[in-house]
Design an enzyme around this catalytic site. Structure first.
Site, mmCIF file in Angstrom:
data_model
loop_
_atom_site.group_PDB
_atom_site.id
_atom_site.type_symbol
_atom_site.label_atom_id
_atom_site.label_comp_id
_atom_site.label_asym_id
_atom_site.label_seq_id
_atom_site.Cartn_x
_atom_site.Cartn_y
_atom_site.Cartn_z
ATOM 1 N N SER A 238 60.111 67.132 66.501
ATOM 2 C CA SER A 238 60.962 65.991 66.815
ATOM 3 C C SER A 238 62.409 66.445 66.758
ATOM 4 O O SER A 238 62.703 67.599 66.440
ATOM 5 C CB SER A 238 60.729 64.868 65.809
ATOM 6 N N LYS A 239 63.304 65.504 67.039
ATOM 7 C CA LYS A 239 64.729 65.829 67.081
ATOM 8 C C LYS A 239 65.233 66.444 65.779
ATOM 9 O O LYS A 239 66.217 67.181 65.786
ATOM 10 C CB LYS A 239 65.524 64.570 67.377
ATOM 11 N N ARG A 240 64.572 66.111 64.692
ATOM 12 C CA ARG A 240 64.998 66.673 63.402
ATOM 13 C C ARG A 240 64.968 68.201 63.435
ATOM 14 O O ARG A 240 65.677 68.871 62.698
ATOM 15 C CB ARG A 240 64.051 66.219 62.275
#
Ligand code: GLU
Length: 470
Positions: A238-240
């Protein structure tokens, strides 16, 4: 064997994610490997979340990756009459029925199941009522109570579902919209799809889809469910974890060849081989070698692979891709032959095109900014004589070829009794501002006589100024 027909059916609710791109690649490669067809379909029945801008962003990303489609793009939102026709077929064959149960009744059913610790299931109230279509009726599929539904998955092997876990799921809402699984199956049937490779987050949809195929009397496609792409902490990417949009990698200076090589390798292998050209991937791709375990997205590996692809690419082919990065640095772009010559000197060291553009500063900008340490070490009084001698040699040099330059440096070495490094390093700093750069002769040849002489003179002035201020 029948022609293989695969598909990629993204939902246009955002950009193309690297996980989605990998799924697209697997399907595309399998179609290209077998001489089959690859279909693009936009699954935009969720009108709240779907946008044309997202669909366009997905097309753009696929085009950048070089994933072309033979059929489509289809848009589900334009195919409602086809779904209607197939829903009617399922009703007519006795495999579906109208249900008029109210929202309150269904809520009560759910609450009762929850209280008894059971999975919420529709209790079949309307199954045998023989209701006709009404204002608030939905269409439900008559799911079997007993037995099993099995996915013969080319990646995961047999996956067995107990039919008792299913209920009479809805295939058409009261407003006439088809339910997702129905639309997918109707599309796959009518588009001739016989191979479905997708993320394993869809495994739970597959038994319902299999039942719909059976109800429609249609043979099942080959299914392959691919494990998700994970981040370095082994949770779903994910963007994390960093950029997940494919085009973000384009904008960071990655080559599409490196991107597809990396994404395919993230879930597929061919011995120990890491580097693949597009042609090799098409030649070697097979469903058997898709991995069972999830791939972990590793930025460093991707970057290293990008460096390898930059090295392997013919410099002339990189020119147009590098130009936007050169512009972003604010350089005055020169002709393509000049850019190509620059690339030839930088392609062995740059990991991204962005890095290459930054490293190319001295080729495009006349004001050389000396790195503090470099100037301290090499732009000092002792360098004045050799620089002066070199200017003299270069001024009288006929042509700026590598051979001629080598001779000129040799002469200066003899005159000053210095080793090459003692001359070349101050020149390097004078021309590039740095102590590390491509070969000094290459640089001189590319930058050209006037600019080289002017930069060496400026360096000498710099040394003089320093002396005065010391
Ligand atoms: N539209 C689905 C998605 O974007 C794909 C469905 C499928 O492959 O069957 O995840």
């Amino acid at each position: 064997m029948d022609t293989i027909i695969t598909r990629f059916p993204p939902s246009p609710t955002g950009y193309l994610h690297v996980g989605g791109a990998r799924t697209a690649l697997f399907n595309w490669l399998y179609a290209r490997h077998t001489g089959g067809k690859f279909v693009l379909r936009i699954e935009d029945t969720d009108v709240q979340r779907s946008t044309q801008a997202s669909a366009d962003a997905i097309f753009e990303a696929l085009e950048w990756l070089g994933i072309d489609w033979d059929d489509g793009p289809y848009f589900q939102s334009r195919r409602f009459p086809v779904y209607e026709e197939y829903i009617q077929k399922i009703i007519d064959s006795g495999n579906a029925y109208y249900c008029s149960c109210s929202a309150e009744k269904l809520e009560a059913m759910r609450a009762e199941a929850a209280a008894a610790g059971r999975n919420p299931k529709y209790d079949g109230t309307c199954r045998d009522k023989g209701l006709s279509k009404g204002e608030n009726t939905v269409v439900r599929f008559k799911a079997p109570f007993m037995g099993t539904t099995v996915i013969e998955d080319v990646v995961k092997g047999s996956i067995v579902f107990q039919n008792s876990e299913l209920d009479d799921f809805i295939i058409q809402r009261s407003d006439g919209l088809p339910i997702y699984n129905l639309a997918v199956v109707v599309d796959d049937i009518t588009m001739g799809i016989n191979t479905v490779i997708r993320g394993d987050d869809h495994v739970s949809n597959t038994p319902k889809q299999i039942l719909l195929y059976k109800a429609l009397g249609h043979p099942l496609p080959t299914f392959g469910h691919v494990p998700m792409v994970l981040g370095n902490d082994r949770t779903r990417l994910s963007k994390r974890h960093g950029a997940t949009s494919v085009t973000a990698y384009r904008d960071m200076g990655y080559l599409p060849e490196a991107m597809i090589n990396y994404l395919v390798r993230l879930g597929w292998s061919y011995g120990d081989q890491e580097f693949f050209t597009r042609e090799e991937l098409i030649e070697k791709f097979s469903l058997e070698n898709i991995g069972k375990s999830a791939g972990v997205f590793d930025m460093e590996k991707l970057q290293a692979l990008n460096g390898d692809h930059i090295k392997a690419a013919p410099p002339a082919k990189l020119v147009s891709s590098l130009i936007p990065f050169l512009k972003a640095e604010g350089y005055d772009i020169r002709d393509t032959a000049y850019i190509e010559a620059v690339i030839k000197t930088l392609n062995i060291r740059s990991k991204t095109l962005k890095e290459m553009a930054a490293d190319a500063r001295f080729y495009f900008e006349d004001t050389v900014v000396y790195e503090e340490e470099a100037a301290k070490k090499f732009l000092k009084a002792a360098s004045l004589d050799p620089l002066k001698a070199l200017i003299k040699e270069l001024e009288s040099l006929g042509e700026f070829s590598e051979k001629a330059l080598e001779d000129a440096f040799k002469k200066v070495m003899e005159q000053t009794n210095l080793k090459l490094g003692k001359i070349a390093q101050p020149v390097r700093v004078a021309l590039t501002g740095k102590t590390a750069s491509p070969g000094i002769f290459e640089i001189i040849e590319i930058i050209g006589r006037e600019r080289v002489l002017s930069r060496i003179r400026k360096a000498m002035e710099f040394i003089e100024r320093r002396k005065e201020n010391a």
